[in-house]
Scaffold this active site. Structure first.
Site, PDB file in Angstrom:
ATOM      1  N   LYS A 100     -12.974   2.535   0.772  1.00  0.00           N
ATOM      2  CA  LYS A 100     -14.441   2.613   0.953  1.00  0.00           C
ATOM      3  C   LYS A 100     -14.903   3.992   1.380  1.00  0.00           C
ATOM      4  O   LYS A 100     -16.016   4.399   1.048  1.00  0.00           O
ATOM      5  CB  LYS A 100     -14.906   1.563   1.962  1.00  0.00           C
ATOM      6  CG  LYS A 100     -14.316   1.704   3.345  1.00  0.00           C
ATOM      7  CD  LYS A 100     -13.506   0.503   3.736  1.00  0.00           C
ATOM      8  CE  LYS A 100     -12.643   0.797   4.925  1.00  0.00           C
ATOM      9  NZ  LYS A 100     -11.810  -0.282   5.348  1.00  0.00           N
ATOM     10  N   VAL A 127     -15.496  -3.338  -0.192  1.00  0.00           N
ATOM     11  CA  VAL A 127     -16.471  -4.010   0.681  1.00  0.00           C
ATOM     12  C   VAL A 127     -16.149  -5.497   0.722  1.00  0.00           C
ATOM     13  O   VAL A 127     -15.987  -6.134  -0.319  1.00  0.00           O
ATOM     14  CB  VAL A 127     -17.919  -3.864   0.148  1.00  0.00           C
ATOM     15  CG1 VAL A 127     -18.913  -4.473   1.126  1.00  0.00           C
ATOM     16  CG2 VAL A 127     -18.261  -2.421  -0.128  1.00  0.00           C
ATOM     17  N   GLY A 129     -13.469  -7.033   1.697  1.00  0.00           N
ATOM     18  CA  GLY A 129     -12.069  -7.422   1.447  1.00  0.00           C
ATOM     19  C   GLY A 129     -11.936  -8.305   0.221  1.00  0.00           C
ATOM     20  O   GLY A 129     -12.231  -7.898  -0.899  1.00  0.00           O
ATOM     21  N   GLY A 182      -3.128  -7.216  15.806  1.00  0.00           N
ATOM     22  CA  GLY A 182      -3.039  -6.448  14.560  1.00  0.00           C
ATOM     23  C   GLY A 182      -4.347  -6.385  13.791  1.00  0.00           C
ATOM     24  O   GLY A 182      -4.380  -5.898  12.663  1.00  0.00           O
ATOM     25  N   LYS A 200     -19.556   0.831   4.075  1.00  0.00           N
ATOM     26  CA  LYS A 200     -19.699  -0.373   3.247  1.00  0.00           C
ATOM     27  C   LYS A 200     -21.156  -0.616   2.875  1.00  0.00           C
ATOM     28  O   LYS A 200     -21.452  -0.967   1.729  1.00  0.00           O
ATOM     29  CB  LYS A 200     -19.100  -1.572   3.974  1.00  0.00           C
ATOM     30  CG  LYS A 200     -17.572  -1.465   4.069  1.00  0.00           C
ATOM     31  CD  LYS A 200     -17.000  -2.465   5.039  1.00  0.00           C
ATOM     32  CE  LYS A 200     -15.482  -2.432   5.065  1.00  0.00           C
ATOM     33  NZ  LYS A 200     -14.919  -3.196   6.199  1.00  0.00           N
TER      34      LYS A 200
HETATM   35  N1  HSE Z   1     -11.179  -2.145   9.513  1.00  0.00           N
HETATM   36  C1  HSE Z   1     -11.812  -2.933   8.509  1.00  0.00           C
HETATM   37  C2  HSE Z   1     -12.372  -4.210   9.137  1.00  0.00           C
HETATM   38  C3  HSE Z   1     -10.817  -3.255   7.424  1.00  0.00           C
HETATM   39  O1  HSE Z   1     -12.035  -4.517  10.274  1.00  0.00           O
HETATM   40  O2  HSE Z   1     -13.196  -4.881   8.523  1.00  0.00           O
HETATM   41  C4  HSE Z   1     -11.406  -3.781   6.160  1.00  0.00           C
HETATM   42  O3  HSE Z   1     -12.237  -2.871   5.536  1.00  0.00           O
END
Ligand code: HSE
Length: 396
Positions: A100, A127, A129, A182, A200
């Site tokens: 992105k 955008v 995922g 994580g 995004k």
């Molecule tokens: N760091 C981003 C999030 C990863 O937490 O949404 C996905 O773009």
């Protein structure tokens, strides 16, 4: 059979490789031909890995292999990823990506280059995922004029805000928990300072309105200032605190885009988007409101979107359509935009600086709907008398 390559064998790249291999028959059926993963570019070695024999350290091994028609850029960043993407597109290879940062910074240029070379540049995974969002916007909703797009676009911050609401813990504790699980990176600045959401929303706005909206044009505030007290006050009036990215057209068709923590009223469906999930609402003239919901981050959801773009690039290697967007968005300063605002001071206040208001506690209140310029003018006067801890917009 079509050969492809992956650049960057990290979380997403490894997910794409595994998905294409594990769901090979399904991918073959969807693409109309077998998709063969031929090379993986990464600086590291992966001894014992199921794809270790495909690893190369030389970009030229991809660029100079005419058999490779599609490359997945899963490297991230804007330096090598940008250089390699330009070279690949110029050499007639389609590129698909989850990057992105790169699309938000250089999308118009890369889309134009892909068009000139007669190939595809696709970035569904950048955008939301795994949520199918850019494809439906450009294809299924192609007859609509968009007025607005907004949503919860960052899983890490949504996890932290949800956890602050549910556990009564403060930001630092919830961030550490997100890191231990994580979800949040060791350096979470990009997420918690709102820049990931700004990238995004800049992509969504560019696609919705057809002109590139650069992240520098997006007013950006992260969640570092949100405290447990704000969340309790929000809950006392039936709201949730969410980091919202929002882009809309003003009356002169200029784009106003911003990222900020909001009080989201329980009547808005985004109030129920919790944990690492993302939710996006599109407002369009024919279809009305449409909401997209799902996993906005993580290895396999993101790999699902990248692999979907690989299939699309294999099925339709070049497109006769104009680029999804071009340069030249006109940007609004948002001064005429109307919102209600939540304001919290550290001391009891007299809120009559704001014509219409509802007190939430002795030191916090909600204004009536006001234009931005009016709100800020009154806030300047209010601040002379009272210290202001936070001021957040309200989303109904
Ligand atoms: N760091 C981003 C999030 C990863 O937490 O949404 C996905 O773009």
């Amino acid at each position: 059979m079509i050969s492809i390559a992956i650049m960057g064998y990290g979380t997403v790249g490894a997910g794409v490789a595994a998905l294409l291999e594990d769901n090979k028959s399904r991918v073959t059926r969807a693409a109309g031909t077998p998709v063969d993963l031929k090379k993986i570019l990464d600086l590291r070695e992966f001894p014992g890995d199921r794809f270790s024999s495909l690893i190369t350290h030389r970009f030229e091994d991809l660029l100079e292999d005419p058999g490779i028609r599609v490359v997945c850029e899963c490297m991230g960043g804007k330096t090598y990823a940008y250089e390699y993407t330009k070279k690949l597109l110029a050499a007639g290879r389609s590129v698909v990506t989850s990057n992105k940062d790169l699309v938000a910074a250089h999308g118009a240029e890369l889309l134009k280059l892909a068009k000139q070379s007669g190939v595809r540049y696709l970035f569904e995974a950048s955008v939301g995922g795994g949520i199918p969002l850019l494809g439906p916007m450009s294809r299924d909703l192609g007859a609509n004029r968009f007025r607005e797009v907004y949503g919860i676009l960052n899983g890490t911050t949504n996890y932290i805000l949800t956890s602050m609401a549910e556990s009564s813990a403060e930001f630092d504790v919830c961030l550490r928990e997100a890191q231990d699980l994580g979800y949040a990176e060791r350096n979470p600045a990009n997420d918690v300072e709102g820049r990931d959401t700004a990238n995004k929303i800049s992509i969504l706005a560019s696609l919705a309105f057809g002109k590139h909206v650069y992240p520098e044009s997006v007013e950006t505030e992260g969640i570092l200032g949100v405290s447990h007290e704000d969340i309790l006050l929000a809950e006392s009036i039936g709201c949730r605190v969410k980091l919202i990215g929002r882009a809309l057209l003003d009356e002169e068709e200029r784009v106003y885009a911003f990222v900020a923590p909001h009080f989201v009223s329980s009547v808005n469906r985004l109030a129920g988007v919790n944990g690492v999930f993302n939710g996006v609402i599109l407002r369009a003239d024919a279809v009305g409101d449409v909401m997209f919901y799902g996993r906005g981050a993580g290895r396999m959801p993101t790999a699902s979107a990248v692999a979907g773009d690989v299939i699309e690039a294999v099925r339709t290697p070049s497109s006769s359509l104009p680029p999804l967007w071009e340069d030249g968005a006109e940007i609004s300063d948002g001064s005429e935009h109307v919102s209600r605002w939540f304001v919290r001071s550290s001391v009891p206040v007299d809120a009559s600086y704001f014509e219409a208001f509802d007190m939430i506690s002795a030191s916090a209140f909600m204004t009536g709907p006001m234009k931005n310029h009016d709100f800020h003018r009154r806030m300047d006067l209010f601040r002379k008398k009272y210290p202001v801890v936070n001021a957040f917009r309200v989303l109904d």
